[in-house]
Design a protein around this motif. Structure first.
Motif, PDB file in Angstrom:
ATOM      1  N   ASN A   1      -0.579   7.714  13.464  1.00 26.97           N
ATOM      2  CA  ASN A   1       0.826   7.158  13.488  1.00 26.97           C
ATOM      3  C   ASN A   1       0.414   5.697  12.529  1.00 26.97           C
ATOM      4  OD1 ASN A   1       1.608   9.057  15.008  1.00 26.97           O
ATOM      5  ND2 ASN A   1       0.836   7.900  16.741  1.00 26.97           N
ATOM      6  N   LEU A   2       1.439   5.186  11.704  1.00 21.59           N
ATOM      7  CA  LEU A   2       1.239   4.200  10.885  1.00 21.59           C
ATOM      8  C   LEU A   2       2.248   3.047  10.921  1.00 21.59           C
ATOM      9  CD1 LEU A   2       0.455   6.082   7.354  1.00 21.59           C
ATOM     10  CD2 LEU A   2      -1.399   5.159   9.367  1.00 21.59           C
ATOM     11  N   ILE A   3       1.885   1.969  11.190  1.00 18.19           N
ATOM     12  CA  ILE A   3       2.798   0.767  11.320  1.00 18.19           C
ATOM     13  C   ILE A   3       2.694   0.226  10.001  1.00 18.19           C
ATOM     14  CG2 ILE A   3       3.115  -1.463  12.229  1.00 18.19           C
ATOM     15  CD1 ILE A   3       2.379  -0.378  14.931  1.00 18.19           C
ATOM     16  N   VAL A   4       3.635   0.131   9.269  1.00 15.65           N
ATOM     17  CA  VAL A   4       3.854  -0.678   8.077  1.00 15.65           C
ATOM     18  C   VAL A   4       4.221  -2.144   8.287  1.00 15.65           C
ATOM     19  CG1 VAL A   4       5.272  -0.558   5.794  1.00 15.65           C
ATOM     20  CG2 VAL A   4       4.819   1.469   7.292  1.00 15.65           C
TER      21      VAL A   4
ATOM     22  N   LEU B   1       5.626   4.647  10.966  1.00 16.01           N
ATOM     23  CA  LEU B   1       5.847   6.038  10.645  1.00 16.01           C
ATOM     24  C   LEU B   1       5.051   7.005  11.352  1.00 16.01           C
ATOM     25  CD1 LEU B   1       4.973   5.164   6.737  1.00 16.01           C
ATOM     26  CD2 LEU B   1       7.236   5.523   7.761  1.00 16.01           C
ATOM     27  N   MET B   2       5.568   8.089  11.475  1.00 17.50           N
ATOM     28  CA  MET B   2       5.244   9.149  12.532  1.00 17.50           C
ATOM     29  C   MET B   2       5.787  10.515  11.846  1.00 17.50           C
ATOM     30  SD  MET B   2       5.554   9.859  16.415  1.00 17.50           S
ATOM     31  CE  MET B   2       4.962   8.298  16.984  1.00 17.50           C
ATOM     32  N   ASP B   3       4.701  11.497  11.823  1.00 15.52           N
ATOM     33  CA  ASP B   3       5.165  12.922  11.412  1.00 15.52           C
ATOM     34  C   ASP B   3       6.364  13.102  12.107  1.00 15.52           C
ATOM     35  OD1 ASP B   3       4.977  15.956  11.699  1.00 15.52           O
ATOM     36  OD2 ASP B   3       3.823  15.330   9.691  1.00 15.52           O
TER      37      ASP B   3
ATOM     38  N   VAL C   1      -1.601   9.368  -0.486  1.00 15.77           N
ATOM     39  CA  VAL C   1      -2.910   9.246   0.420  1.00 15.77           C
ATOM     40  C   VAL C   1      -2.408   9.084   1.642  1.00 15.77           C
ATOM     41  CG1 VAL C   1      -5.052   7.925   0.866  1.00 15.77           C
ATOM     42  CG2 VAL C   1      -4.464   8.551  -1.436  1.00 15.77           C
ATOM     43  N   ILE C   2      -1.390   8.113   1.963  1.00 13.44           N
ATOM     44  CA  ILE C   2      -0.697   7.551   3.116  1.00 13.44           C
ATOM     45  C   ILE C   2      -0.241   8.830   3.876  1.00 13.44           C
ATOM     46  CG2 ILE C   2       0.865   6.231   4.271  1.00 13.44           C
ATOM     47  CD1 ILE C   2      -0.399   3.784   2.367  1.00 13.44           C
ATOM     48  N   GLN C   3       0.540   9.464   3.109  1.00 13.47           N
ATOM     49  CA  GLN C   3       1.160  10.807   3.587  1.00 13.47           C
ATOM     50  C   GLN C   3       0.367  11.618   4.261  1.00 13.47           C
ATOM     51  OE1 GLN C   3       5.095  13.246   1.784  1.00 13.47           O
ATOM     52  NE2 GLN C   3       3.254  13.422   0.945  1.00 13.47           N
ATOM     53  N   GLU C   4      -0.977  11.803   3.865  1.00 17.05           N
ATOM     54  CA  GLU C   4      -1.987  12.577   4.109  1.00 17.05           C
ATOM     55  C   GLU C   4      -2.454  12.144   5.677  1.00 17.05           C
ATOM     56  OE1 GLU C   4      -2.722  15.894   3.246  1.00 17.05           O
ATOM     57  OE2 GLU C   4      -1.414  15.614   1.787  1.00 17.05           O
ATOM     58  N   LYS C   5      -2.480  10.954   5.832  1.00 16.54           N
ATOM     59  CA  LYS C   5      -2.813  10.155   6.968  1.00 16.54           C
ATOM     60  C   LYS C   5      -2.166  10.486   8.324  1.00 16.54           C
ATOM     61  CE  LYS C   5      -5.718   6.364   4.861  1.00 16.54           C
ATOM     62  NZ  LYS C   5      -5.764   5.035   4.724  1.00 16.54           N
ATOM     63  N   LEU C   6      -0.911  10.893   7.830  1.00 12.87           N
ATOM     64  CA  LEU C   6       0.299  11.067   8.940  1.00 12.87           C
ATOM     65  C   LEU C   6      -0.082  12.020   9.812  1.00 12.87           C
ATOM     66  CD1 LEU C   6       3.852  10.039   7.233  1.00 12.87           C
ATOM     67  CD2 LEU C   6       2.423   8.889   9.057  1.00 12.87           C
ATOM     68  N   ASN C   7      -1.112  13.032   9.324  1.00 12.27           N
ATOM     69  CA  ASN C   7      -1.403  14.278   9.954  1.00 12.27           C
ATOM     70  C   ASN C   7      -2.476  13.754  11.160  1.00 12.27           C
ATOM     71  OD1 ASN C   7      -0.196  15.991   8.211  1.00 12.27           O
ATOM     72  ND2 ASN C   7      -1.712  16.136   6.855  1.00 12.27           N
TER      73      ASN C   7
ATOM     74  N   GLN D   1       0.690  -1.104   0.103  1.00 13.01           N
ATOM     75  CA  GLN D   1       0.094  -0.134   0.094  1.00 13.01           C
ATOM     76  C   GLN D   1       0.904   1.323  -0.042  1.00 13.01           C
ATOM     77  OE1 GLN D   1      -2.338  -1.624   3.380  1.00 13.01           O
ATOM     78  NE2 GLN D   1      -4.049  -0.638   2.209  1.00 13.01           N
ATOM     79  N   ILE D   2       1.979   1.199   0.794  1.00 17.88           N
ATOM     80  CA  ILE D   2       3.050   2.334   0.759  1.00 17.88           C
ATOM     81  C   ILE D   2       3.483   2.558  -0.714  1.00 17.88           C
ATOM     82  CG2 ILE D   2       5.264   3.139   1.515  1.00 17.88           C
ATOM     83  CD1 ILE D   2       3.240   3.323   3.739  1.00 17.88           C
ATOM     84  N   VAL D   3       3.605   1.540  -1.349  1.00 19.27           N
ATOM     85  CA  VAL D   3       4.197   1.648  -2.962  1.00 19.27           C
ATOM     86  C   VAL D   3       3.149   2.397  -3.964  1.00 19.27           C
ATOM     87  CG1 VAL D   3       5.120   0.669  -4.965  1.00 19.27           C
ATOM     88  CG2 VAL D   3       6.075   0.082  -2.605  1.00 19.27           C
ATOM     89  N   ARG D   4       2.085   1.863  -3.570  1.00 18.62           N
ATOM     90  CA  ARG D   4       0.894   2.338  -4.257  1.00 18.62           C
ATOM     91  C   ARG D   4       0.205   3.672  -4.082  1.00 18.62           C
ATOM     92  NH1 ARG D   4      -0.569  -3.355  -4.432  1.00 18.62           N
ATOM     93  NH2 ARG D   4      -2.143  -2.801  -2.724  1.00 18.62           N
ATOM     94  N   GLN D   5       0.099   3.802  -2.661  1.00 13.20           N
ATOM     95  CA  GLN D   5      -0.538   5.097  -2.366  1.00 13.20           C
ATOM     96  C   GLN D   5       0.175   6.035  -1.335  1.00 13.20           C
ATOM     97  OE1 GLN D   5      -4.042   3.097  -0.391  1.00 13.20           O
ATOM     98  NE2 GLN D   5      -4.570   1.859  -2.274  1.00 13.20           N
ATOM     99  N   PHE D   6       1.251   6.279  -1.632  1.00 14.88           N
ATOM    100  CA  PHE D   6       2.015   6.891  -0.782  1.00 14.88           C
ATOM    101  C   PHE D   6       1.641   8.207  -0.502  1.00 14.88           C
ATOM    102  CE2 PHE D   6       5.535   9.861   0.284  1.00 14.88           C
ATOM    103  CZ  PHE D   6       6.225   9.375   1.552  1.00 14.88           C
TER     104      PHE D   6
END
Length: 294
Positions: free
Chosen positions: A30-33, A43-45, A21-27, A14-19
């Motif tokens: 917090n994301l565990i890959v 991943l954390m802002d 969108v995922i980047q916006e979620k960091l606001n 998902q990181i590769v295909r939707q970076f």
């Protein structure tokens, strides 16, 4: 105050295909890959990390701020000095050792783990502390007979640190992956069967040299080409019905069809398909192609 429990898991695919969108979620989160179902990275802002470290410095005069909130990780973490006395351990490691953190700190690992002195883990931690090198390996658990652990040892604050997880259930999958990789290499070496991946939209990606030679097209031309575009009209409907069945419903398919070569010749081939799945959804299919001789 940062809400460290506001966590969402995403796969590496998902990181590769939707970076974007995922980047916006960091606001917000917090994301565990994850990779093959295992938690790998957090991943954390950057502003949240800076705020977290500032909170630690302001609230704990003797705090040793970690660059990651290790208590939120599924991986167990512990660090030791050169005498193998525990300097710190996260909640997961304490649960594995069946002790509270305050009981673990300062104790030697051989007092907490029966058989630790004769374990591969001790030897690797000692080597990491002295050599400054990082090593990853699987080893029998010295605490739970019959279980295996995946361990990463590294030099840490004058001693050694390690991350570890129970890898007992994963080892058969790793062995299967090694076998499949060898099978793929053998098929390519045979020169008689081509291979490519199909995306969920039935476009070709990662065509191997055998398939490229079979069609007389360059790999660059084949990349992202719709599979239907290289199937003659007379065979297209029947073939694509099989393809869509695998992509949408799963399972496998094996059928005869024809591919158009670069020379405009209709080449009889046999196609085998198997659906590929990520953690929660199909991600395409593996396609094997062998020429049929009249």
């Amino acid at each position: 105050m940062i809400d460290l429990l506001n966590i969402q898991r995403v796969s590496s695919a998902q990181i590769v295909r939707q970076f974007g969108v995922i980047q916006e979620k960091l606001n917000e989160k917090n994301l565990i890959v994850t990779h093959h179902g295992r938690d790998k990275y957090l991943l954390m802002d950057i502003s949240k990390i800076e705020s977290l470290l500032n909170q630690c410095k302001n609230n704990c005069s003797n705090c040793q701020a970690y660059p990651l909130p290790i208590d939120l990780m599924n991986e167990s973490f512990l660090s030791v000095d050169l005498d193998f006395s525990v300097l710190d351990a996260n909640a997961s490691a304490c649960a594995y050792l069946k002790v509270e953190r305050k009981e673990a700190i300062g104790k030697r690992l051989d007092h907490l783990i029966s058989g630790f002195d004769d374990s591969l883990i001790k030897a690797k931690m000692a080597y990491a502390a002295k050599s400054g090198e990082v090593e990853s390996f699987d080893a029998p658990s010295p605490l739970y007979p019959g279980n295996w652990m995946h361990v990463r040892c590294f030099p840490f604050r004058g001693g050694a640190g390690c991350f570890f997880v129970n890898s007992t259930a994963r080892l058969p999958l790793d062995h299967r992956f090694v076998q499949l990789t060898a099978l793929e290499e053998a098929l390519s070496a045979s020169g008689s069967m081509g291979r490519a991946l199909l995306t969920p939209r039935a476009t070709l990606v990662q065509a191997d040299p055998v398939l490229v030679e079979l069609l007389g097209l360059s790999a660059a031309v084949l990349e992202q080409t719709m599979l239907s575009h290289i199937i003659p009209a007379s065979h297209r409907v029947a073939a694509m019905q099989q393809v869509e069945q695998v992509l949408s419903k799963g399972g496998t398919a094996n059928f005869a069809t024809k591919f158009l070569t670069n020379a405009g010749v209709e080449r009889p081939v046999n196609v085998t398909l198997a659906q590929l799945r990520e953690e929660y959804a199909p991600s395409g299919a593996l396609m094997l192609v062998s020429p049929m001789h009249n």
